[in-house]
Design a protein around this motif. Structure first.
Motif, short mmCIF file in Angstrom:
data_model
loop_
_atom_site.label_atom_id
_atom_site.label_comp_id
_atom_site.label_asym_id
_atom_site.label_seq_id
_atom_site.Cartn_x
_atom_site.Cartn_y
_atom_site.Cartn_z
N SER A 169 69.50 24.96 15.49
CA SER A 169 68.20 24.64 15.21
C SER A 169 67.78 23.17 15.04
CB SER A 169 68.04 25.24 13.84
OG SER A 169 69.05 24.62 12.81
N LYS B 36 54.94 22.34 12.55
CA LYS B 36 56.48 22.02 12.98
C LYS B 36 57.22 22.82 11.89
CE LYS B 36 55.95 17.77 15.39
NZ LYS B 36 55.96 16.27 15.07
N SER B 37 56.70 22.71 10.49
CA SER B 37 57.70 23.51 9.65
C SER B 37 57.64 24.96 9.70
CB SER B 37 57.21 23.19 8.06
OG SER B 37 55.72 23.76 7.93
N LYS B 38 56.60 25.54 10.25
CA LYS B 38 56.72 26.95 10.63
C LYS B 38 57.65 27.28 11.61
CE LYS B 38 52.22 28.76 8.82
NZ LYS B 38 51.09 29.42 9.03
N ARG C 240 60.24 25.70 12.71
CA ARG C 240 61.36 25.41 12.48
C ARG C 240 61.89 26.68 11.92
NH1 ARG C 240 60.82 20.76 8.72
NH2 ARG C 240 60.23 19.95 10.71
N VAL C 241 61.34 27.56 11.02
CA VAL C 241 61.66 28.82 10.64
C VAL C 241 62.03 29.72 11.78
CG1 VAL C 241 61.11 30.91 9.33
CG2 VAL C 241 60.55 28.59 8.58
N LYS C 242 60.95 29.88 12.78
CA LYS C 242 61.18 30.73 14.10
C LYS C 242 62.33 30.38 14.66
CE LYS C 242 56.41 31.94 14.74
NZ LYS C 242 55.41 31.12 14.57
N THR C 243 62.66 28.76 15.01
CA THR C 243 63.82 28.32 15.73
C THR C 243 65.17 28.64 15.10
OG1 THR C 243 62.53 26.34 16.44
CG2 THR C 243 64.66 26.22 16.79
N SER D 172 49.62 19.47 12.17
CA SER D 172 50.88 19.31 12.89
C SER D 172 52.13 19.63 12.09
CB SER D 172 50.78 18.13 13.66
OG SER D 172 52.12 18.03 14.37
N SER D 173 52.31 18.84 10.95
CA SER D 173 53.81 19.14 10.26
C SER D 173 53.77 20.21 9.73
CB SER D 173 53.43 17.92 9.29
OG SER D 173 52.57 18.10 8.17
N ARG D 174 52.48 20.99 9.07
CA ARG D 174 52.68 22.41 8.61
C ARG D 174 53.06 23.43 10.12
NH1 ARG D 174 47.33 23.87 6.89
NH2 ARG D 174 46.71 21.67 6.48
N GLU E 188 48.28 16.21 9.41
CA GLU E 188 48.78 17.08 8.51
C GLU E 188 49.27 18.80 8.96
OE1 GLU E 188 46.02 17.08 5.06
OE2 GLU E 188 46.74 18.73 4.54
#
Lengths: 353, 417
Positions: free
Chosen positions: A323, A173-175, A177-180, A169-171, A167
């Protein structure tokens, strides 16, 4: 049809090269900011939160097993394996019930005696039971009720940690993604990759397209699927990368992008733009910033409103494309090249995340 | 060498143990939460020319605050303890590490609650054995009298803690009836208690003012009464008047005017201990800071002028020490002030003709790392030691300290020979 495919191949190559750069910068940023370590710590603070007893996360992090993972006082491990977590946390809980005996001899010296021949499973149970009522205690007791001995307890705690880490890890990744996305946008603007004008130029210029497609085919033949840069290995543990090493790798990535894209004559970068030629280049970082600001100003004052809007849309499209990540674009590039040449290339052994 | 020096007053808790608003200054709070920013301040201070607009004094103050925060923001209590040890080139030396329960001071929540702080210190005792003598902090608001007693017994008997620490300005009076059982236990076994008696230091920061702050209750559930103050002996302690009448203060106030900081002196007033010692006359009680450097300075000035003030805190403490043979005082924090050194020497080794009655009950302590705001630990100790002389230093840091720390409480596994 062939022209469209060639444009697609060219764009996929451009996006592949740039997204490798983006993913490297993102990783370097996370490494520098120690984001993974901080996210892990925060997630464990939540998992082990117990306002009525102790800060078990702090006790876990100060456990010798976890402390050994630290490189220095400021470092927080970016990864704690399941077995390490389970061993450390059960020891912390066990110590709630069983502590070493402290003896004092008549000369005033102190001696410590660790209790021996105890049942670890019972000690952990006693440790949990000794806690004041709290949601964590209830959680630990219910986990314990599903077990009968030490080994089943360890595996149940392991499963509990793993489920939670998925859980987290998915959080993360979503953070990430914003940085990317933000870094992609910066790269798109700094490198001036306007997808709309790029597609337009490639579609219009047959010679340029042919050169890029040939380079793309070469690239696919000579490169394997891009991996996440050196910051993390497959287990997620962070490797040490010095600042000099970091800069060297970044320089290599930039050189690679320059080597490919610079030789095609694509409408990428600022110096090839009409504005770029008018600016005097100063050395150093401040020189770069001044130069870049002047170019941007020149670009927007000499363009019409429609052109400005189109350029911005072009940058945003590039940022969105970047992205998606290098593995995605490399895979697509592979498929397009295979489609064009009518053959399939074996998939990479090590697809990156 | 068959003796051990003992620093009877140090702290090793780090900023994680302190509540959110423990550090008052917002800038300092920001620096405490970010070691990179703290490093940047250090960098700027090193190249002083970058801040030419800062006066030397201001720059020194910033540097001292930075040094203080650098220690406080150490990763662990063990790290702070190691830093403390690194300051001492002589030895062997033991350090009394005073834990502090800040859970009830109304300054927010700490990352590490007191229970965790205590647990970590207990682990350090196992590692550092004789070098570390932890004291367990008690606060009557943290549990029932039985729970408090159980906590103290557990720490002393099972975890080899050396004594009990009290910090009344965090919002309780030392004569709180909930402490009665702990006092009885401490008196029975000669367990040392160390309490904060100075006008400085941290204090209760809560927004509301509980009734028992204004009209305190003492042992047996009765209203607390003054016991030995001229003119008001036997009068009920009533601080509500001070709250109602003092309206001129600005800033964060308690309803009708009195600021928390102004009110804290009621908690740390040494006269409160008359009430405690009347009931527990054999209590081994150390009044830390000897009233504080301000009180000692005032006392010195009053002595010179021949106008002694019976309400001077240092004077009251000296009187308590004379009245109760098991009471002590330590020189911690106050020792940074050169003005107090002659007075300290006089107390430790009085000139001929003066009573020597309290000289065996003065203890050495520094109040590390709170004192970093005044002077480095190395300078603090060396200057003080030089000023009072080696013999006197040995007396307070070895002989008196050993006498103070000896107790008869049984360790869980007993004493082996």
């Amino acid at each position: 049809m062939n022209a469209l495919l060639e444009v697609a191949i060219s764009m996929a190559l451009v996006y592949t090269l740039l997204s490798i750069l983006v993913s490297y910068i993102t990783e370097a940023w996370q490494r520098w900011k120690r984001t993974r370590g901080a996210v892990l710590r925060k997630s464990l603070e939540t998992l082990l939160n117990d306002p009525f007893n102790k800060n078990f996360c702090e006790l876990l992090y100060e456990h010798p097993l976890i402390r050994a993972q630290r490189k220095n006082d400021n470092h927080q491990p970016s990864y704690i394996s399941t077995s390490l977590f389970v061993t450390a946390i059960t020891d912390v809980l066990r110590r709630e019930a069983v502590r070493p005996h402290i003896f004092m001899t008549t000369d005033g010296s102190t001696h410590v005696d660790e209790p021996v021949n105890r049942n670890p499973y019972e000690d952990i149970r006693l440790g949990i039971q000794s806690l004041a009522y709290s949601p964590l205690k209830v959680q630990l007791l219910s986990l314990m009720s599903e077990t009968t001995d030490e080994s089943s307890l360890l595996s149940r705690f392991g499963a509990w940690y793993d489920e939670y880490q998925q859980e987290v890890s998915s959080r993360f990744k979503s953070k990430a993604r914003v940085k990317t996305m933000i870094i992609s946008m910066l790269v798109a603007v700094i490198v001036n990759v306007d997808s709309i004008s790029l597609v337009h130029e490639l579609y219009r210029n047959k010679e340029m397209r042919a050169i890029v497609v040939e380079a793309a085919e070469q690239y696919v033949m000579t490169h394997s699927a891009p991996e996440t840069p050196a910051a993390e290995d497959s287990t997620g543990t962070t490797t040490t990368v010095s600042a000099e090493e970091e800069l060297r790798i970044l320089r290599e990535r930039i050189d690679e992008v320059e080597t490919y894209l610079g030789s095609f004559g694509l409408p990428i970068g600022w110096t090839r733009d009409a504005c770029g030629a008018q600016i005097t280049v100063e050395p150093g970082v401040m020189g770069f910033v001044k130069e870049f600001a002047a170019i941007l100003k020149c670009k927007f004052t000499s363009s019409s409103f429609d052109q400005m809007v189109l350029t911005i849309i072009g940058w945003v499209m590039t940022a969105i494309a970047l992205s998606f990540g290098a593995p995605f674009w490399f895979d697509l590039l592979n498929k397009f090249v295979a489609m064009r040449s009518g053959r399939t290339r074996p998939q990479s052994q090590n697809p990156a995340t | 060498m068959n003796f051990r020096y003992i620093n009877c007053h140090t702290h090793i808790f780090n900023v994680k143990c302190a509540p959110d608003r423990f550090i008052g200054l917002p800038v300092a709070r920001l620096l405490a939460s970010n070691r990179t920013a703290l490093g940047a301040v250090h960098g700027l201070m090193r190249v002083g020319e970058v801040l030419p607009f800062l006066k030397t004094g201001t720059r020194e103050s910033i540097e001292k605050m930075r040094s203080f925060l650098k220690i406080g923001t150490n990763r662990s209590q063990e790290g702070v303890f190691e830093l403390l040890r690194s300051n001492y080139s002589f030895g062997p030396i033991s350090y009394v590490a005073l834990t502090l329960n800040m859970d009830h001071m109304g300054a927010g929540k700490a990352l590490i609650p007191f229970s965790t702080q205590l647990s970590q210190v207990a682990d350090l005792k196992i590692i550092y054995k004789e070098d570390l003598i932890p004291f367990v902090s008690i606060d009557p608001r943290s549990g029932s009298p039985d729970q408090l007693l159980q906590l103290v017994q557990d720490c002393i008997e099972k975890k080899a803690f050396g004594g009990i620490k009290m910090y009344p300005p965090l919002g309780f009076y030392p004569f709180d009836p909930r402490l009665e059982k702990v006092y009885a236990y401490a008196q029975e076994y000669g367990i040392p208690i160390l309490t904060h008696v100075s006008k400085g230091g941290i204090f209760y920061q809560g927004d509301h003012i509980p009734l028992d702050f204004l009209e305190p209750i003492s042992f047996g559930g009765d209203r607390a009464r003054w016991t030995s103050v001229e003119g008001v002996e036997g009068a009920v302690m009533d601080f509500s008047k001070n709250v109602r009448d003092t309206r001129r203060f600005l800033g964060k106030t308690w309803g009708k005017g009195r600021r928390n900081e102004e009110f804290k002196v009621h908690f740390s007033d040494p006269r409160n201990y008359h009430v405690v010692l009347k009931k527990f006359p054999r209590l081994k009680l150390c009044m830390a800071h000897f009233g504080g450097d301000e009180s000692i300075s005032e006392f010195i000035d009053q002595q010179k002028a021949g106008t002694p003030d019976p309400l001077n805190w240092h004077h009251i403490i000296c009187e308590i020490l004379r009245s109760y043979p098991q009471t002590y005082a330590d020189v911690s924090y106050a020792l940074w002030q050169p003005k107090v050194w002659p007075r300290m020497s006089e107390c430790i080794d009085p000139p001929k003709g003066l009573q020597r009655d309290i000289s065996d009950r003065i203890l050495f302590g520094t109040d590390y790392y709170m004192t970093i705001q005044e002077e480095s630990e190395v300078n603090l100790v060396n200057n003080f030691r030089k000023a009072i002389g080696n013999e006197r230093f040995k007396k307070i840091a070895v002989d008196n300290a050993r006498q103070y720390l000896e107790h008869r409480a049984p360790l869980i596994s007993g004493t082996i020979h």
